[in-house]
Design an enzyme around this catalytic site. Structure first.
Site, mmCIF file in Angstrom:
data_model
loop_
_atom_site.group_PDB
_atom_site.id
_atom_site.type_symbol
_atom_site.label_atom_id
_atom_site.label_comp_id
_atom_site.label_asym_id
_atom_site.label_seq_id
_atom_site.Cartn_x
_atom_site.Cartn_y
_atom_site.Cartn_z
ATOM 1 C CG ASP A 58 36.805 42.020 38.979
ATOM 2 O OD1 ASP A 58 37.626 42.454 39.792
ATOM 3 O OD2 ASP A 58 36.963 40.972 38.337
ATOM 4 C CD GLU B 50 40.055 45.413 39.386
ATOM 5 O OE1 GLU B 50 41.061 44.870 39.862
ATOM 6 O OE2 GLU B 50 39.385 44.899 38.475
#
Length: 700
Positions: free
Chosen positions: A418, A447
């Site tokens: 993330d 990401e």
């Protein structure tokens, strides 16, 4: 022409005429010179001078190239040589001129298994081509006729005696030399003996080379298949099996046991990876309520990305989901279904995370003594503290490495990271390097929806794949430009995973495009990149956004969501069969497993995009695989026009053609077939079928 060889001399500098004159080698006459006898420059793929290795996966065709030239008018040849992890040359690929007057040469190499490979470029004097060109010109003009034939005899005789040349190949050269040396034969016949089909084939297989000059060797890191190929499916385990009680208006969370029941359906759709958002305890301080509100209602579970509570942090499991034993059983069930589990690695902490009290130095402290929460204006994440790597870089880095190793020990080999762009790039280079030295099969997905420089740097640092801008590329021009970029400009270090949606991203195209838009985006993602993914609910055409935002209303990030996938499919309201078909096509066609083989094809309609993917089978008995994709990008209207094909990109052979020069294409979605040629009419109705996925039929 690409061939495999076990020739021990492959990749070495040599004088292929067998001459003993030392000036015939490609060695530099003095140390320290940057240019060799045949200048070789601008080798690709080379990342920052070879500081970072170019990426590949087994069986993938890697585009290689270089600018190679020489003085004068003599002709040259260029070869790429692939070295296996032991340094043995195992493949030679003859490069072709990329354009007249550019001196650019391109071709492909294909590593066969994972490991640290390398390649080099060889430039060499093409002695045969130079002789043949000069002989044909001079003899036709009646100039130096016997001299040119004598030079041909000497060339073939020396080539036949070259060490390592196959006996049959050498015999072809000896026969040609004998005919050319016979003064009783007509001149035309003698010259023709030097260019008959057997000679051309012998030269194609084993060129007659001189002044062979090699570039430096450059690294290629070949990682396991799942690093560069795969279909991803994301779901929240707490929603799978969650039960709502209408009397108490409360939810009972799903868990690993109930979520495991969803795995066979995910596998049946043809997905390879099931990706779980964070599974750790969720903080209570500043917990977000439904639709990202600051007010939490009774029973609101909070965002899984707000990691950490009294029950623990990144090394703990949310009690509602189960125990480590339950997680291990989930991983085993996924493996039994043919799926790998990808786990979210979100390096941030809720205010309740043990780190906040035990290691305040791992965060940023404001002047008033408070810890700064995360912001990405205009978005605010009051329930999350970002990490600060500048106060105790070693301590924080070692802790994260410990956590990653913990989950690897529980069977996780894929991590979806993330927001990696909010951490220092050096940290990722170190972490991924440490992990992959211990276990090269571990894969990291970035990401990172951010600036290109950062996204590309993360790829260089070690991320095997990344989210991409595909999500926001909708028009024909945007998609053609982006597909070209990711397949031909950046693939050595940036592997795009074409996710069609995420819990955070519901584009306007999907909000207002209807079911056709969902089909269109799925076709594009599944066929243009070897990596693609969907977030649960996509197959149900979920498309309602929170007003003023590009994300779902009643977002699953902040609440439980029960979906009846089976009922929707039974009633014909599901895209699951379509996704299943796309994934099956991907598995059946090797050309869709490569990134660098995409060619944009011309269309006359402004909303119709066409592209092809082609892969040669190196086994002479194997067929080529070629897919042509034609997509109506307008989800509301019928579009029609012509597809103008670059036939060279399709690798057609004479046996593939009908008597009239056309060839057959079979639509892998509808089962229909057509005769196609260079120019083809298409009409696509988005409410019926917005795309053709065509296989070029081989051998009629």
């Amino acid at each position: 022409m690409t061939t495999f060889t076990t020739d021990a001399s492959a990749g070495k500098r040599d004088d292929s005429t067998g001459a003993s004159d030392p000036t015939r080698t490609g060695e530099r006459p003095a140390p320290g010179l940057r240019f060799g006898r045949i200048p070789i420059t601008e080798v690709a793929p080379v990342i920052e001078g070879g500081l970072f290795a170019a990426k590949a996966v087994p069986g993938e065709d890697i585009e290689v190239g270089a600018t190679v030239f020489r003085e004068g008018h003599d002709l040259i040849g260029v070869t790429a040589v692939l070295f296996d992890p032991d340094g043995k040359p195992v493949q030679r690929s003859r490069l072709t001129a990329a354009g007249a007057g550019t001196d650019r040469w391109t071709g492909t190499l294909r590593p066969r298994y994972a490991g640290r490979w390398s390649f080099a470029i060889e430039g060499w004097a093409d002695l045969y081509a130079t002789w043949l060109h000069n002989a044909e010109v001079k003899i036709a003009a009646g100039v130096d006729v016997e001299l040119m034939l004598a030079e041909g005899v000497r060339l073939f005789t020396r080539a036949a005696g070259q060490q390592g040349r196959p006996a049959g190949n050498a015999q072809v050269f000896r026969l040609a030399a004998a005919v050319m040396a016979d003064p009783d034969r007509p001149v035309a016949e003698r010259l023709e003996a030097g260019s008959e089909p057997a000679v051309l084939e012998a030269v194609r297989e084993h060129p007659v080379r001189g002044l062979v000059t090699s570039s430096a060797s450059y690294p290629v890191l070949v990682e396991r298949d799942r690093a560069g190929r795969g279909s991803w499916y994301e779901f929240f385990p707490r929603s799978e099996g969650a039960v709502y009680d209408p009397q108490t208006h409360s939810w009972t969370s799903g868990n690993f046991t109930t979520a495991a029941k969803r795995l066979p359906a995910v596998a049946a759709m043809g997905f390879d990876v099931v990706y779980l958002p964070p599974i750790h305890p969720i903080g209570r301080t500043n917990r977000k309520g439904r639709n990202n509100t600051l007010v939490t209602g009774p029973g609101d579970p909070g965002s899984p990305w707000a990691i950490g509570a009294a029950e623990g942090g990144h090394d703990a499991i949310h009690p509602d989901l189960g125990s480590f034993e339950d997680f291990d059983a989930f991983v085993a069930a996924a493996e039994e279904a043919g799926l790998e589990v990808a786990l979210d690695l979100a390096l941030q902490a809720a205010p309740d995370h043990p780190w906040a009290t035990e290691h305040p130095e791992w965060f940023t402290t404001r002047v008033d003594g408070s810890i700064a929460y995360a912001e990405n204006p205009p978005k605010k994440y009051q329930d999350i503290y970002p990490l600060n790597f500048d106060n105790d870089p070693q301590g924080l880095s070692e802790e994260i490495l410990r956590i990653v190793r913990l989950w690897i020990s529980h069977g996780v080999k894929i991590f979806r990271v993330d927001n990696p762009h909010t951490k220092p790039v050096w940290f990722w280079e170190w972490l991924i390097g440490e992990v992959n030295r211990e276990d090269p099969d571990v894969v990291f997905l970035a990401e990172a929806f951010t600036r290109p420089a950062m996204m590309h740097a993360l790829g260089r640092a070690g991320f095997q794949q990344s989210y991409s801008y595909f999500t926001w590329r909708n028009t024909k021009e945007e998609l053609a430009e982006y597909f070209t970029e990711v397949s031909h400009e950046t693939p050595a270090y940036f592997r795009p995973n074409f996710f069609v949606n995420t819990p955070d991203i519901l584009t306007e195209y999907l909000q207002y495009g209807g079911p056709a838009a969902f089909k269109i985006r799925a076709v594009l993602a599944a066929t243009a990149s070897p990596l693609w993914g969907v977030y649960a609910g996509y197959e149900l055409y979920e498309h309602v956004a929170r007003p003023g935002a590009e994300e779902y209303i009643d977002n699953e990030k902040y609440e439980f969501k029960a979906r009846d996938f089976a009922k929707a499919e039974a009633e014909g309201r599901s895209l699951a069969p379509y996704l299943t078909r796309l994934n099956q096509i991907r598995r059946d066609h090797a050309s869709l497993g490569d990134l660098q083989n995409l060619t944009i094809q011309a269309t006359t309609d402004g909303a119709t995009l066409a592209y092809s993917k082609h892969k040669e089978n190196l086994d002479p008995a194997g067929a080529k695989d070629t897919i042509v994709v034609v997509v109506n990008l307008d989800p509301h209207h019928i579009r029609e026009g012509l597809v103008e094909l670059d036939l060279a990109a399709l690798g057609l052979d004479p046996e593939d053609l009908n008597e009239d020069g056309t060839f057959w294409v079979d639509d892998l979605i509808t089962g229909e077939s057509w005769r196609w040629g260079a120019s083809n009419y298409v009409r696509l109705d988005p409410h019926h079928e917005p795309a053709h996925v065509l296989q070029v039929r081989r051998g009629r």
